[in-house]
Structures are given as structure tokens and as C-alpha cells.
Design a protein around this motif. Structure first.
Motif, PDB file in Angstrom:
ATOM      1  N   ALA A 450       8.027  52.600 -36.721  1.00  0.00           N
ATOM      2  CA  ALA A 450       6.714  52.465 -36.085  1.00  0.00           C
ATOM      3  C   ALA A 450       5.585  52.619 -37.098  1.00  0.00           C
ATOM      4  CB  ALA A 450       6.568  53.499 -34.967  1.00  0.00           C
ATOM      5  N   ILE A 451       5.767  53.486 -38.087  1.00  0.00           N
ATOM      6  CA  ILE A 451       4.747  53.684 -39.115  1.00  0.00           C
ATOM      7  C   ILE A 451       4.516  52.394 -39.889  1.00  0.00           C
ATOM      8  CG2 ILE A 451       4.278  54.873 -41.306  1.00  0.00           C
ATOM      9  CD1 ILE A 451       5.735  57.321 -40.098  1.00  0.00           C
ATOM     10  N   VAL A 452       5.584  51.711 -40.244  1.00  0.00           N
ATOM     11  CA  VAL A 452       5.448  50.458 -41.003  1.00  0.00           C
ATOM     12  C   VAL A 452       4.764  49.391 -40.168  1.00  0.00           C
ATOM     13  CG1 VAL A 452       6.732  48.604 -42.135  1.00  0.00           C
ATOM     14  CG2 VAL A 452       7.440  50.973 -42.452  1.00  0.00           C
ATOM     15  N   VAL A 453       5.157  49.275 -38.911  1.00  0.00           N
ATOM     16  CA  VAL A 453       4.536  48.277 -38.025  1.00  0.00           C
ATOM     17  C   VAL A 453       3.038  48.521 -37.914  1.00  0.00           C
ATOM     18  CG1 VAL A 453       4.406  47.477 -35.631  1.00  0.00           C
ATOM     19  CG2 VAL A 453       6.635  47.840 -36.708  1.00  0.00           C
ATOM     20  N   ALA A 454       2.646  49.756 -37.713  1.00  0.00           N
ATOM     21  CA  ALA A 454       1.226  50.078 -37.553  1.00  0.00           C
ATOM     22  C   ALA A 454       0.434  49.830 -38.833  1.00  0.00           C
ATOM     23  CB  ALA A 454       1.075  51.534 -37.117  1.00  0.00           C
ATOM     24  N   GLN A 455       0.969  50.256 -39.974  1.00  0.00           N
ATOM     25  CA  GLN A 455       0.240  50.096 -41.229  1.00  0.00           C
ATOM     26  C   GLN A 455       0.033  48.625 -41.571  1.00  0.00           C
ATOM     27  OE1 GLN A 455      -1.249  52.287 -42.975  1.00  0.00           O
ATOM     28  NE2 GLN A 455      -0.347  54.274 -42.552  1.00  0.00           N
ATOM     29  N   CYS A 456       1.029  47.805 -41.351  1.00  0.00           N
ATOM     30  CA  CYS A 456       0.889  46.373 -41.632  1.00  0.00           C
ATOM     31  C   CYS A 456      -0.094  45.711 -40.664  1.00  0.00           C
ATOM     32  CB  CYS A 456       2.247  45.688 -41.571  1.00  0.00           C
ATOM     33  SG  CYS A 456       3.354  46.165 -42.927  1.00  0.00           S
ATOM     34  N   SER A 457      -0.126  46.157 -39.437  1.00  0.00           N
ATOM     35  CA  SER A 457      -1.079  45.620 -38.469  1.00  0.00           C
ATOM     36  C   SER A 457      -2.509  45.983 -38.841  1.00  0.00           C
ATOM     37  CB  SER A 457      -0.754  46.144 -37.067  1.00  0.00           C
ATOM     38  OG  SER A 457       0.542  45.766 -36.665  1.00  0.00           O
ATOM     39  N   VAL A 458      -2.705  47.229 -39.279  1.00  0.00           N
ATOM     40  CA  VAL A 458      -4.027  47.665 -39.729  1.00  0.00           C
ATOM     41  C   VAL A 458      -4.485  46.838 -40.927  1.00  0.00           C
ATOM     42  CG1 VAL A 458      -5.220  49.578 -40.885  1.00  0.00           C
ATOM     43  CG2 VAL A 458      -3.897  50.009 -38.809  1.00  0.00           C
ATOM     44  N   ALA A 459      -3.572  46.557 -41.840  1.00  0.00           N
ATOM     45  CA  ALA A 459      -3.920  45.754 -43.018  1.00  0.00           C
ATOM     46  C   ALA A 459      -4.370  44.351 -42.614  1.00  0.00           C
ATOM     47  CB  ALA A 459      -2.725  45.674 -43.964  1.00  0.00           C
ATOM     48  N   ALA A 460      -3.632  43.737 -41.709  1.00  0.00           N
ATOM     49  CA  ALA A 460      -3.985  42.378 -41.268  1.00  0.00           C
ATOM     50  C   ALA A 460      -5.355  42.353 -40.597  1.00  0.00           C
ATOM     51  CB  ALA A 460      -2.917  41.856 -40.309  1.00  0.00           C
ATOM     52  N   ALA A 461      -5.628  43.340 -39.755  1.00  0.00           N
ATOM     53  CA  ALA A 461      -6.934  43.394 -39.094  1.00  0.00           C
ATOM     54  C   ALA A 461      -8.048  43.615 -40.105  1.00  0.00           C
ATOM     55  CB  ALA A 461      -6.930  44.522 -38.051  1.00  0.00           C
ATOM     56  N   GLY A 462      -7.812  44.464 -41.108  1.00  0.00           N
ATOM     57  CA  GLY A 462      -8.825  44.727 -42.125  1.00  0.00           C
ATOM     58  C   GLY A 462      -9.187  43.484 -42.910  1.00  0.00           C
ATOM     59  N   ILE A 463      -8.187  42.683 -43.267  1.00  0.00           N
ATOM     60  CA  ILE A 463      -8.437  41.453 -44.024  1.00  0.00           C
ATOM     61  C   ILE A 463      -9.275  40.478 -43.206  1.00  0.00           C
ATOM     62  CG2 ILE A 463      -7.307  39.394 -44.969  1.00  0.00           C
ATOM     63  CD1 ILE A 463      -4.992  41.259 -45.812  1.00  0.00           C
ATOM     64  N   VAL A 464      -8.913  40.298 -41.935  1.00  0.00           N
ATOM     65  CA  VAL A 464      -9.645  39.358 -41.075  1.00  0.00           C
ATOM     66  C   VAL A 464     -11.101  39.784 -40.929  1.00  0.00           C
ATOM     67  CG1 VAL A 464      -9.846  38.484 -38.718  1.00  0.00           C
ATOM     68  CG2 VAL A 464      -7.597  38.595 -39.822  1.00  0.00           C
ATOM     69  N   LEU A 465     -11.330  41.066 -40.681  1.00  0.00           N
ATOM     70  CA  LEU A 465     -12.698  41.547 -40.463  1.00  0.00           C
ATOM     71  C   LEU A 465     -13.515  41.539 -41.755  1.00  0.00           C
ATOM     72  CD1 LEU A 465     -11.878  44.511 -38.054  1.00  0.00           C
ATOM     73  CD2 LEU A 465     -12.979  42.346 -37.457  1.00  0.00           C
ATOM     74  N   PHE A 466     -12.875  41.799 -42.890  1.00  0.00           N
ATOM     75  CA  PHE A 466     -13.619  41.770 -44.153  1.00  0.00           C
ATOM     76  C   PHE A 466     -14.130  40.369 -44.450  1.00  0.00           C
ATOM     77  CE2 PHE A 466     -13.943  41.357 -48.771  1.00  0.00           C
ATOM     78  CZ  PHE A 466     -14.774  42.424 -49.065  1.00  0.00           C
ATOM     79  N   ARG A 467     -13.341  39.369 -44.130  1.00  0.00           N
ATOM     80  CA  ARG A 467     -13.737  37.982 -44.412  1.00  0.00           C
ATOM     81  C   ARG A 467     -14.958  37.562 -43.605  1.00  0.00           C
ATOM     82  NH1 ARG A 467     -10.100  34.684 -47.088  1.00  0.00           N
ATOM     83  NH2 ARG A 467     -10.990  32.882 -46.026  1.00  0.00           N
ATOM     84  N   ARG A 468     -15.234  38.253 -42.504  1.00  0.00           N
ATOM     85  CA  ARG A 468     -16.405  37.897 -41.692  1.00  0.00           C
ATOM     86  C   ARG A 468     -17.715  38.291 -42.368  1.00  0.00           C
ATOM     87  NH1 ARG A 468     -14.577  39.360 -35.446  1.00  0.00           N
ATOM     88  NH2 ARG A 468     -12.806  37.883 -35.351  1.00  0.00           N
ATOM     89  N   GLY A 469     -17.698  39.305 -43.247  1.00  0.00           N
ATOM     90  CA  GLY A 469     -18.837  39.601 -44.103  1.00  0.00           C
ATOM     91  C   GLY A 469     -19.939  40.465 -43.531  1.00  0.00           C
ATOM     92  N   ARG A 470     -19.760  41.053 -42.353  1.00  0.00           N
ATOM     93  CA  ARG A 470     -20.827  41.893 -41.792  1.00  0.00           C
ATOM     94  C   ARG A 470     -21.102  43.131 -42.636  1.00  0.00           C
ATOM     95  NH1 ARG A 470     -19.926  43.252 -35.642  1.00  0.00           N
ATOM     96  NH2 ARG A 470     -21.817  44.425 -36.143  1.00  0.00           N
ATOM     97  N   TRP A 471     -20.105  43.607 -43.367  1.00  0.00           N
ATOM     98  CA  TRP A 471     -20.252  44.799 -44.189  1.00  0.00           C
ATOM     99  C   TRP A 471     -21.369  44.646 -45.230  1.00  0.00           C
ATOM    100  CZ3 TRP A 471     -19.579  43.649 -49.302  1.00  0.00           C
ATOM    101  CH2 TRP A 471     -18.902  42.452 -49.575  1.00  0.00           C
ATOM    102  N   ALA A 472     -21.610  43.415 -45.689  1.00  0.00           N
ATOM    103  CA  ALA A 472     -22.596  43.180 -46.749  1.00  0.00           C
ATOM    104  C   ALA A 472     -24.025  43.430 -46.283  1.00  0.00           C
ATOM    105  CB  ALA A 472     -22.452  41.765 -47.297  1.00  0.00           C
ATOM    106  N   ARG A 473     -24.244  43.490 -44.959  1.00  0.00           N
ATOM    107  CA  ARG A 473     -25.586  43.703 -44.418  1.00  0.00           C
ATOM    108  C   ARG A 473     -25.817  45.152 -43.995  1.00  0.00           C
ATOM    109  NH1 ARG A 473     -23.761  38.838 -42.402  1.00  0.00           N
ATOM    110  NH2 ARG A 473     -23.166  39.716 -40.384  1.00  0.00           N
ATOM    111  N   GLN A 474     -24.870  46.034 -44.286  1.00  0.00           N
ATOM    112  CA  GLN A 474     -24.957  47.437 -43.889  1.00  0.00           C
ATOM    113  C   GLN A 474     -26.021  48.165 -44.703  1.00  0.00           C
ATOM    114  OE1 GLN A 474     -23.115  48.693 -41.378  1.00  0.00           O
ATOM    115  NE2 GLN A 474     -24.014  50.729 -41.527  1.00  0.00           N
ATOM    116  N   ARG A 475     -26.812  49.013 -44.035  1.00  0.00           N
ATOM    117  CA  ARG A 475     -27.820  49.834 -44.717  1.00  0.00           C
ATOM    118  C   ARG A 475     -27.400  51.318 -44.628  1.00  0.00           C
ATOM    119  NH1 ARG A 475     -28.608  45.621 -46.286  1.00  0.00           N
ATOM    120  NH2 ARG A 475     -30.429  44.256 -46.092  1.00  0.00           N
ATOM    121  N   ILE A 476     -27.652  52.054 -45.678  1.00  0.00           N
ATOM    122  CA  ILE A 476     -27.304  53.477 -45.675  1.00  0.00           C
ATOM    123  C   ILE A 476     -28.354  54.254 -46.471  1.00  0.00           C
ATOM    124  CG2 ILE A 476     -25.818  53.191 -47.708  1.00  0.00           C
ATOM    125  CD1 ILE A 476     -24.084  55.454 -46.608  1.00  0.00           C
TER     126      ILE A 476
END
Length: 476
Positions: A450-476
Motif C-alpha cells: 500500500a505504501i508503494v501504491v500511495a507514493q507513486c500516485s502522489v508522484a503522478a498527481a504532483g507532476i500533473v499539477l506542476f505542469r499547470r504552472g499556478r505555483w509560479a504566481r504564488q506570493r509570499i
């Protein structure tokens, strides 16, 4: 950039340094501006000390298991259960540290070292307050917490002292994370690396002395391991404060910074709260996993503990690479260079994949000899070897996932990784672990899968969301 160019960097141009010169510069402490120039060299100069820093941090855990493994399954299980509770402390420390790195890096990228120092001091104040609030009650009620985690009466009797020291002294962990986060955000990664050399040498010397009573030291058993680690980390924290007050080329804390700046602290807390949730979601899932594994006995918990410590030893260097990406993202966004930030993330992810993929193949083949370096209990070794092989099958997914999520954090976007972790670990991992282990009768092996399944799923979601580029407009 092609894969070949990633694997074989071009020769240095006139005036540039070669590979080994860059390695020496990284270890010594680079004085370069990481928002300009060759990106591969910037990754190298930041990643080398950050990777070594994480290796050194992981040595605390590996050293403890190496010596505690000589005390039997109950002692090893004590370490595993206590560490699973410390996962919440790690979550808080990492949450504040991550936002601290993002804020300091952004100010350094904007060429504003004054506000970078102010942000660092606010983080330290927050960390000290959290350390007191958590450490005092956790130290007092450590035996009850062990029992609540499913520890047998024998484990509670053996491990109460260890848990009291480890949980009560959790402030050393939080402050070590926070102060190193300040150095990393400023680009002073070599300083964070060096102070961990000091901490680990102390731990390496004290561990066998306090566990087995060598020389003038008392024989404290498993409790000695916790005391040795706490001593090493505490001295490291004192050295961190000395370096911040002494100052570096990029950041210097002076008397005028030592006061509360409510605006900066509130911004830091806003980002830190979602950061804490992000790591708490991930780490509480580990607590629940240990609770499930404990259903199958002390040997299963001990096998999991040994395997996860070995994995952590190699995962933490990958976190070093991920931290390098986070620093480059923060500084590049501060310098108004989002394209450079994105390129840094993809290149670092590739390097991380190559590293962890190679490590994974090694452990699939040599799992049992690796486990026997830490424990020889015939009931524990096969379980630990199985866990190590299963975990290694997910290494490529871990590699990209941790870089992508750290990239969001480096940009100050802590909400996206929090959501990803919630669905990946609570909605997916825990139900799958229960179904495979209990309903599917796979026992502890089901949890490992289950640990492997979850970690690989998290990785796939992270890649998809990073490609959308919203992070580049973040202010801090």
C-alpha cells in the motif's frame, strides 16, 4: 535540454570551473548568485551540501538501529513506535522549516538580506514556542503514548525511558530543522552540512557508550540511544545559533532583528499551517500504518522499522536534491525568473530519478545482506528484507514526487501538496493497507504494498499539477 546533455554536462566555458572544482566549492561554501549563470552548476553547488546534510541527518536513525538491534526485537520495536509518534514532530518542524526556506529564499532572490534575517528570527521564535508546548507533555506521558500505539507491556517496560527522552527532547529536532532551513533558503547549504558533522560525531561516540555502558558511562540500554541522539542534536542547535549571530555572506542576525515582527510572523504562520497539515497528513498515515503492522506482532514492527530506516537513509539524500530545487525555485521567483525555476525542477527530478532508481535495483537484489547489517533475529530478517524489496519498487515514483512537491513548497504554495497528500495517504493508502493486510490476509506485506501504491500516485498527481504552472504566481 536533451537527456544526453543532462547525463554529460558540457565542458566549462572560459572562466568557468570544472566538475571537481565545483565540488570543492560546494563543500567549502559557494559565494555565487544562484539566480544567474549555469543552472546545472547551481544545482550541483546547492545539492552536494544538501545531500550530505540529509545523509548526516539520516545517520542519527541508522546509528540508533545499528546498536539497538543488538538488544532484541522489543528494543527495536520501541524505536519504531516512538519514531512513528515523532513523525508528528517532524511534520510540524518540516512545515515551519519549509515555509521558512521559501520566505528566506524569496527575500534573498529579491536581494533583501535584511528581511531575510527578520523572517529567520520569526521562524526561530515560532519553533521555540512549539518545542515547549509539545515537548513537556509528550515527555511526561510517554509511557501512556506507547501503550496507546499498541505497544505490549514488555515494550512499554523496555522503552519508556527512550520515549521520554526522545519525545521530551523533540525541541532539538524542530530547531535543527528550522535553523538549517534558514541557511538553505539563503543558499548557505554548506553550513547546514558542517554542523551535522559535529552532531553525528557526538552521536556516533555516545551511542555505544551509553547503550552498553562502555568506560565511565552507565549502561542505559535503549534509553542511552535516545540520550546520545538528543545530546548530538542539541549541540548542533547551539552551533547553528552561533553561526547565525556570527553572520554569513548572505544572512546575518543582529540585535535589531531580535524582536517580534507580527506582519512577517503572520505570513510565515499562514504558510506554515498548511505546511504542517501537509506533513502531518503524510506522517499520521505512518502512525496508522505502524498501528496496523503491530497487529502482527513485535517481529513485524521490528522488520518494518529496520527496513524503513534503511530506506530513509537513502531517501533523505534525495530530499537534499529536492531541497536544492526548492531553494532555486524560491530564489528564481524572487528574481522574477519563473522559467529558470521550472527548468531547475525538471532537471533535479531527473537526477533524483537516476539516483533512487539505481538504489532501488541494488536493494531488490541485496535486501537480505543489507538487513543483516542491522539485525540478525531470524524472525525479523525475512520480514525486513521483504519490506525493503517492496519499498524499492517504488523508488522512481518517490524520486519525482518529492521533487515536485518540494517545488510547490519552495514557491510558497503549500496548499497544493497538502491536498495531494490528503488524497494520496488518507483516502488511498490507509484503506488499501487495511484491505490488503487484514481483509486480504497479506499481513504486514499488504501494508508495504500500500505504501508503494500511495507514493507513486502522489508522484503522478504532483507532476500533473506542476505542469499547470499556478505555483509560479504564488506570493509570499
Amino acid at each position: 535540454m536533451s537527456v544526453l546533455e543532462w547525463l554529460i554536462p558540457p565542458p566549462p566555458r572560459e572562466g568557468e570551473q570544472g566538475f571537481w572544482s565545483s565540488v570543492r566549492e560546494a563543500l567549502k561554501g559557494s559565494h555565487r548568485d544562484f539566480t544567474t549563470g549555469n543552472l546545472n552548476r547551481a544545482i550541483l553547488l546547492l545539492a552536494i551540501p544538501m545531500v550530505l546534510e540529509m545523509v548526516l541527518e539520516s545517520l542519527f536513525a541508522v546509528t540508533d538501529v545499528f546498536w539497538v538491534g543488538r538488544l532484541g526485537a522489543n528494543a527495536v520495536a520501541t524505536v519504531g513506535i516512538t519514531e512513528s509518534m515523532l513523525a508528528l514532530v517532524f511534520a510540524i518542524g518540516l512545515g515551519v522549516a519549509m515555509s521558512t526556506t521559501a520566505m528566506v529564499a524569496r527575500r534573498i532572490g529579491e536581494k533583501d538580506p535584511e528581511d531575510a534575517a527578520i523572517a529567520g528570527v520569526q521562524a526561530i521564535m515560532v519553533g521555540l514556542a512549539i518545542s515547549l508546548v509539545i515537548g513537556i507533555p509528550a515527555g511526561i506521558f510517554a509511557p501512556q503514548l506507547l501503550g496507546a500505539m499498541g505497544a505490549s507491556p514488555e515494550i512499554v517496560a523496555t522503552g519508556s525511558g527512550y520515549a521520554r527522552v526522545a519525545l521530551g527532547g523533540c525541541g532539538a529536532i524542530i530547531m535543527l530543522f528550522l535553523n538549517n532551513a534558514i541557511f538553505r533558503g539563503a543558499g548557505d547549504a554548506a553550513i547546514a552540512m558542517r554542523l551535522l558533522w559535529v552532531s553525528n560525531i557526538i552521536n556516533l561516540v555516545l551511542d555505544p557508550c551509553l547503550i552498553f555502558g562502555i568506560g565511565p558511562f552507565p549502561r542505559m540500554g535503549v534509553t542511552g540511544a535516545a540520550l546520545a541522539t538528543l545530546t548530538g542534536r542539541s549541540i548542533g542547535v547551539l552551533y547553528q545559533f552561533y553561526r547565525l549571530l556570527k553572520g554569513t555572506e548572505r544572512i546575518h542576525v543582529v540585535a535589531r532583528h531580535l524582536r517580534v515582527h507580527f506582519g512577517v510572523m503572520l505570513r510565515l504562520l499562514r504558510v506554515s499551517l498548511t505546511g504542517m497539515m501537509q506533513f502531518a497528513i503524510a506522517n499520521t498515515s505512518w502512525i496508522a500504518l505502524v498501528r496496523i503492522i503491530s497487529l502482527f506482532g513485535a517481529a513485524a514492527v521490528a522488520g518494518y522499522t529496520v527496513a524503513i530506516r534503511i530506506v530513509i537513509f537513502f531517501i533523505l539524500p534525495s530530499w537534499g536534491l529536492s531541497n536544492a530545487a526548492a531553494t532555486l525555485v524560491g530564489q528564481s521567483l524572487g528574481a522574477k525568473k519563473p522559467e529558470r525555476a521550472a527548468k531547475a525542477v525538471w532537471q533535479t527530478g531527473f537526477y533524483n530519478m537516476m539516483f533512487l532508481g539505481t538504489i532501488g535495483v541494488f536493494f531488490i537484489v541485496f535486501a537480505t545482506p543489507a538487513v543483516r547489517l542491522f539485525v540478525n533475529d531470524p524472525a525479523v530478517v525475512p520480514l525486513a528484507a521483504t519490506a525493503l524489496r517492496i519499498f524499492s519498487c517504488g523508488n522512481v515514483g518517490y524520486a519525482y514526487g518529492m521533487v515536485m512537491l518540494q517545488a510547490f513548497n519552495g514557491a510558497g504554495d503549500t496548499m497544493t501538496p497538502t491536498i495531494v497528500n490528503f488524497f494520496g495517504f488518507w483516502v488511498l493508502e490507509l484503506p488499501v493497507a487495511w484491505l490488503l493486510a487484514v481483509t486480504g490476509h497479506l499481513h504486514s506485506e499488504g501494508v508495504f504494498l500500500a505504501i508503494v501504491v500511495a507514493q507513486c500516485s502522489v508522484a503522478a498527481a504532483g507532476i500533473v499539477l506542476f505542469r499547470r504552472g499556478r505555483w509560479a504566481r504564488q506570493r509570499i
